[in-house]
Structures are given as C-alpha cells and as structure tokens.
Scaffold this motif. Structure first.
Motif, PDB file in Angstrom:
ATOM      1  N   UNK A  24      49.698 -89.495  -8.168  1.00 59.66           N
ATOM      2  CA  UNK A  24      49.361 -89.547  -6.791  1.00 59.66           C
ATOM      3  C   UNK A  24      48.057 -89.778  -6.523  1.00 59.66           C
ATOM      4  N   UNK A  25      47.410 -88.999  -7.444  1.00 58.61           N
ATOM      5  CA  UNK A  25      45.321 -89.258  -6.764  1.00 58.61           C
ATOM      6  C   UNK A  25      45.315 -90.420  -7.489  1.00 58.61           C
ATOM      7  N   UNK A  26      43.498 -90.396  -7.254  1.00 58.74           N
ATOM      8  CA  UNK A  26      42.858 -91.485  -7.416  1.00 58.74           C
ATOM      9  C   UNK A  26      42.894 -91.374  -8.865  1.00 58.74           C
ATOM     10  N   UNK A  27      42.398 -93.281  -8.726  1.00 60.33           N
ATOM     11  CA  UNK A  27      42.167 -93.333 -10.673  1.00 60.33           C
ATOM     12  C   UNK A  27      41.176 -92.269 -11.606  1.00 60.33           C
ATOM     13  N   UNK A  28      39.952 -92.257 -10.381  1.00 62.82           N
ATOM     14  CA  UNK A  28      38.947 -91.497 -11.217  1.00 62.82           C
ATOM     15  C   UNK A  28      39.267 -90.182 -11.354  1.00 62.82           C
ATOM     16  N   UNK A  29      40.464 -89.870 -11.372  1.00 63.86           N
ATOM     17  CA  UNK A  29      40.472 -88.075 -11.930  1.00 63.86           C
ATOM     18  C   UNK A  29      41.506 -88.176 -12.570  1.00 63.86           C
ATOM     19  N   UNK A  30      41.452 -89.559 -13.655  1.00 64.41           N
ATOM     20  CA  UNK A  30      42.348 -89.688 -14.481  1.00 64.41           C
ATOM     21  C   UNK A  30      41.619 -90.139 -15.622  1.00 64.41           C
ATOM     22  N   UNK A  31      40.559 -90.933 -15.024  1.00 61.29           N
ATOM     23  CA  UNK A  31      38.908 -90.694 -16.012  1.00 61.29           C
ATOM     24  C   UNK A  31      38.317 -89.645 -16.232  1.00 61.29           C
TER      25      UNK A  31
END
Length: 71
Positions: A24-31
């Motif tokens: 559920x977090x922002x995609x920047x966290x996955x990056x």
C-alpha cells in the motif's frame, strides 16, 4: 478469513509492516528497497532485486521537467 490475511496476522511485526508498506506504500519505496537489496546482497537475491528494479523502471511512467505537460 483468507489464508494470506491469516499468514500476515501471524507474521512477526517487522515482516508484516514491510509487507503492508510494499503493498500500500508509494512506488518509490519499492524502488528504494529493490535498489538497496541489489547493491548490498550478492548472488541470486541481488540479481533478482536488480531484475525487479529493471522491470519497475520499464513500466513506470516518465514525468517531464516542470511537472505539467500543458501546452
């Protein structure tokens, strides 16, 4: 209750927190997480993280300089 929800509720708090942030977090966290893993962990896991990073980079929409593209 779904099996995924049961597994998430029975997982330790740090694992559950990371799972929820990745979902559920922002995609920047996955990056960020994929980049850190790709750099710090050698071997197969690092290679998989690099592959995830490349896939994310390929499907992420690009933003132009200046924000809006109104003309």
């Amino acid at each position: 209750m779904s099996p995924l929800l049961q597994a998430l509720l029975s997982a330790p708090l740090p694992i559950a927190t990371v799972a929820l942030l990745l979902r559920y977090g922002p995609s920047a966290l996955v990056f960020l997480l994929a980049g850190v893993v790709a750099v710090l962990i050698p071997g197969k896991r690092g290679e998989r993280a690099l592959a995830v990073l490349r896939l994310l980079w390929a499907v992420t929409p690009r933003r132009g300089v200046g924000g809006s593209s109104r003309g």
